[in-house]
Design an enzyme around this catalytic site. Structure first.
Site, PDB file in Angstrom:
ATOM      1  N   SER A 184     -13.983  -4.968   7.704  1.00  0.00           N
ATOM      2  CA  SER A 184     -13.111  -4.497   6.637  1.00  0.00           C
ATOM      3  C   SER A 184     -13.942  -3.907   5.513  1.00  0.00           C
ATOM      4  O   SER A 184     -15.096  -4.298   5.295  1.00  0.00           O
ATOM      5  CB  SER A 184     -12.285  -5.669   6.097  1.00  0.00           C
ATOM      6  OG  SER A 184     -11.711  -5.360   4.852  1.00  0.00           O
ATOM      7  N   CYS A 201       0.817  -1.219   0.000  1.00  0.00           N
ATOM      8  CA  CYS A 201       0.000   0.000   0.000  1.00  0.00           C
ATOM      9  C   CYS A 201       0.847   1.265   0.000  1.00  0.00           C
ATOM     10  O   CYS A 201       0.459   2.285  -0.575  1.00  0.00           O
ATOM     11  CB  CYS A 201      -0.907   0.033   1.225  1.00  0.00           C
ATOM     12  SG  CYS A 201      -1.739  -1.513   1.600  1.00  0.00           S
ATOM     13  N   ASP A 250      -3.603  -3.494   7.454  1.00  0.00           N
ATOM     14  CA  ASP A 250      -4.723  -4.321   7.901  1.00  0.00           C
ATOM     15  C   ASP A 250      -4.663  -5.717   7.298  1.00  0.00           C
ATOM     16  O   ASP A 250      -5.065  -6.699   7.935  1.00  0.00           O
ATOM     17  CB  ASP A 250      -6.048  -3.656   7.520  1.00  0.00           C
ATOM     18  CG  ASP A 250      -6.347  -2.446   8.378  1.00  0.00           C
ATOM     19  OD1 ASP A 250      -5.492  -2.087   9.207  1.00  0.00           O
ATOM     20  OD2 ASP A 250      -7.418  -1.844   8.215  1.00  0.00           O
ATOM     21  N   GLU A 263     -11.261  -5.256  13.020  1.00  0.00           N
ATOM     22  CA  GLU A 263     -12.057  -5.635  11.860  1.00  0.00           C
ATOM     23  C   GLU A 263     -12.265  -7.149  11.860  1.00  0.00           C
ATOM     24  O   GLU A 263     -11.379  -7.907  12.233  1.00  0.00           O
ATOM     25  CB  GLU A 263     -11.372  -5.196  10.564  1.00  0.00           C
ATOM     26  CG  GLU A 263     -11.331  -3.689  10.405  1.00  0.00           C
ATOM     27  CD  GLU A 263     -10.703  -3.262   9.088  1.00  0.00           C
ATOM     28  OE1 GLU A 263     -10.165  -4.128   8.370  1.00  0.00           O
ATOM     29  OE2 GLU A 263     -10.749  -2.064   8.782  1.00  0.00           O
ATOM     30  N   CYS A 281      -2.402   3.286   3.244  1.00  0.00           N
ATOM     31  CA  CYS A 281      -3.163   2.244   3.935  1.00  0.00           C
ATOM     32  C   CYS A 281      -4.433   2.800   4.569  1.00  0.00           C
ATOM     33  O   CYS A 281      -4.565   4.000   4.782  1.00  0.00           O
ATOM     34  CB  CYS A 281      -2.300   1.588   5.008  1.00  0.00           C
ATOM     35  SG  CYS A 281      -1.464   0.104   4.424  1.00  0.00           S
ATOM     36  N   ASP A 282      -5.333   1.884   4.929  1.00  0.00           N
ATOM     37  CA  ASP A 282      -6.678   2.246   5.372  1.00  0.00           C
ATOM     38  C   ASP A 282      -6.717   3.344   6.423  1.00  0.00           C
ATOM     39  O   ASP A 282      -7.461   4.313   6.297  1.00  0.00           O
ATOM     40  CB  ASP A 282      -7.384   1.017   5.946  1.00  0.00           C
ATOM     41  CG  ASP A 282      -7.702  -0.025   4.889  1.00  0.00           C
ATOM     42  OD1 ASP A 282      -7.325   0.179   3.721  1.00  0.00           O
ATOM     43  OD2 ASP A 282      -8.319  -1.040   5.230  1.00  0.00           O
TER      44      ASP A 282
END
EC number: 4.2.1.9
Length: 573
Positions: free
Chosen positions: A489, A62, A94, A463, A135-136
């Site tokens: 997620s 990512c 993640d 998650e 990333c998230d």
């Protein structure tokens, strides 16, 4: 007047609103000496100092492009007349931390990122920033930092990964993303897939750099950055490996210096109307439920009043148009091929569903940006026409009821029927549910209740992709409802309700559910109820004590003491 004395003329903003305290006058001699050691010359002290912050690392694909993009942003800052100062922050993958103890740290990283960027920017008196993330949690973390600091700031996304391609042992071929691997694990464990095919999928899912390819959390937040006006128009969709991103990086560097000249700061852009635009775009794309949590937290930093009710209010008006994974057929690179995020924004604007007068990092309004780009119409396949939507309302719904008095979040796009009623199977934390599934003890019609996974009780609001992927892989994705005070997620599919509030550790109703209880959800009515007599429920509360804290030292212990409810964004403070 503050210690960072501004010297703006009457009608012209000061392009060095903070850094003069470390560059001007005799008292700044020690600081200037240090700046000379990192390459600044006499002429550079008159330039605005721009922080170029990224979550670059070599742990996950990512973030791999971010160091390259940071160099481009620095070139743009130089070209714009500023002096760039690069620094880094953390990021948690993640995909790697999923399904084990590491996931406790994922949401925590959002706060660490925001805090660390704030710390450097405030300590060094930097004037503005280009914030890069892949990333998230790094995307909302950067946007939270921008909102909190309220300086000239531009956000740039690392970009999406290209989809992988796999040929299975039966001769079939298909595109795959990381989420396919999680589902393949469940299928393999259930005897529905061979170890050979699992290995083939594993080797195909990540063909190079970039964030997970579907409309999962990272791509959802990238779209939000563009919809908020904090990213350059068109910058969200190009894949990470595409060299157009280098040009967006350079332009982002130029843009932040221009914002300083115009006197525009992050909160001038991140207004209530801008957040409404971001929600609308999320709903139209069918974005991740994590967007709810992150938008609430970003809005709080921007001092904008945003609540769960705003999501239903806006979602009622916005059709779900994106046929995108995890529920649909396409990925972010397909969105890029048809014109990117501006395509859906232009369609919504033309329909009167966006606020066109919102300011953006270009210094122009959203409507002016779209008029300049003149994106193509919705293609009708990847992004459906407004009069032929996938769903007539947005893909995310907020539920309330006796099961979640403060609210819960559901990706309603995953439900084929509005109503699901089933029998509770209760687990304290995720691993118990995974073990039960592996042992064949979760059946059609069950409501899997996973509790003590909330922001405080987890801690970290993990998650649940491991269990949802396993449920789908076992062939139960449409027959089992999973609910939790944790999160899901952006790649989760199936019947899933998360962010249940109050959480178990705070004595929410989820803490008192027992095996065999009936639970009912009605998506159309937005109701979510525990079908247990009130007197019986009250009797269960007598003498109740929450599970003891799982972590008593370190960052997770600190986080558990500071974090607030998911219904307000799980912010700390």
């Amino acid at each position: 007047m503050s210690e960072d004395t501004q010297t703006a003329t009457e009608n012209k903003p000061d392009i060095k609103p903070r850094s003069r305290v470390v560059t001007d006058g005799i008292h700044a001699a020690p600081a200037r000496g240090m700046f000379r050691a990192v390459g600044m010359g006499d002429d550079d002290f008159a330039k605005p100092q721009i922080g170029v912050a990224s979550s670059w690392n070599e742990i996950t694909p990512c973030n791999l492009s971010l160091n390259r993009l940071a160099q481009g942003a620095k070139e743009g800052v130089h070209a714009g007349g500023g002096f760039p100062m690069q620094f880094g922050t953390i990021s948690v993958s993640d995909g790697i931390s999923m399904g084990h103890e590491g996931m406790h740290f994922s949401l925590v990283s959002r706060e660490v990122i925001a805090d660390s960027v704030e710390t450097v920017m405030q300590a060094e008196r930097i004037d503005g920033s280009v914030l890069l993330a892949g990333c998230d949690k790094s995307l909302p973390g950067m946007l939270m930092a921008a909102a909190r600091l309220d300086l000239a700031s531009v956000f740039l996304y690392a970009g999406s990964i290209m989809p992988g391609w796999v040929k299975l042992e039966d001769g079939s071929e298909k595109e795959v993303t990381l989420i396919d691997a999680f589902e393949a694990v469940g299928a393999c464990a259930a005897g529905k897939m061979s170890r050979g095919d699992l290995d083939r999928i594993e080797r195909a899912i990540c063909p190079g750099e970039g964030a997970c390819g579907g409309m999962y959390t990272a791509n959802t937040m990238a779209c939000i950055g563009e919809a908020l006006g904090m990213s350059l128009p068109g910058s969200a969709a190009p894949p990470s490996a595409d060299r157009r991103r280098d040009e967006f990086a350079r332009k982002s560097g130029e843009a932040v210096v221009n914002l300083l000249r115009l006197g525009i700061t992050a909160r001038d852009i991140m207004t209530k109307k801008a957040f409404e635009n971001a929600i609308a775009v999320t709903m139209a794309f069918g974005g991740s439920t994590n967007a709810v949590l992150h938008l609430l937290a970003i809005a709080r930093e921007a001092e904008v009043e945003l609540t769960l009710d705003d999501f239903n209010r806006i979602g009622d008006k916005i059709p779900h148009l994106g046929d995108l994974k995890p529920f649909g057929r396409y990925v972010m690179t397909d969105v890029d091929k048809i014109g990117g995020v501006p395509v859906i924004m232009k369609a919504l604007l033309d329909a009167g569903l966006l606020h066109g007068d919102c300011l953006t990092v270009t210094g122009k309004t959203l409507a002016e940006n779209l008029a300049s780009i003149n994106p193509p119409d919705l293609d009708g396949k990847i992004l459906r026409a407004l009069d032929n939507p996938i769903h007539k309302t947005g893909g995310i719904t907020i539920l309330h009821g006796s099961m979640a008095p403060e609210g819960a979040v559901v990706k309603s796009a995953g439900f084929d029927a509005d109503v699901f009623e089933g029998t509770a199977r209760v687990f304290e934390r995720e691993q118990g549910a995974l073990d039960a599934l592996d042992n064949g003890k979760i059946n059609k019609g069950d409501v899997v209740v996973i509790r003590y996974e909330g922001p405080k009780g987890g801690p970290g609001m993990r998650e649940m992709l491991a269990i949802t992927g396993a449920i789908k892989g076992a062939g139960l994705g449409k027959d089992v409802l999973l609910l939790t005070d944790g999160r899901f997620s952006g790649g989760t599919t199936g019947l899933c309700i998360g962010h249940v509030a109050p959480e178990a550790v705070d004595g929410g109703p989820i803490a008192f559910v027992k095996d065999g209880d009936r639970i009912r959800v009605d998506i159309a009515a937005r109701s979510f109820d525990l079908l247990v007599d009130e007197a019986e429920l009250e009797s269960r509360k007598v003498g109740w004590e929450p599970l003891p804290a799982k972590f008593t030292k370190g960052v997770l212990a600190k986080y558990a003491k500071l974090v607030h409810s998911a219904s307000t964004g799980a912010y700390c403070g």
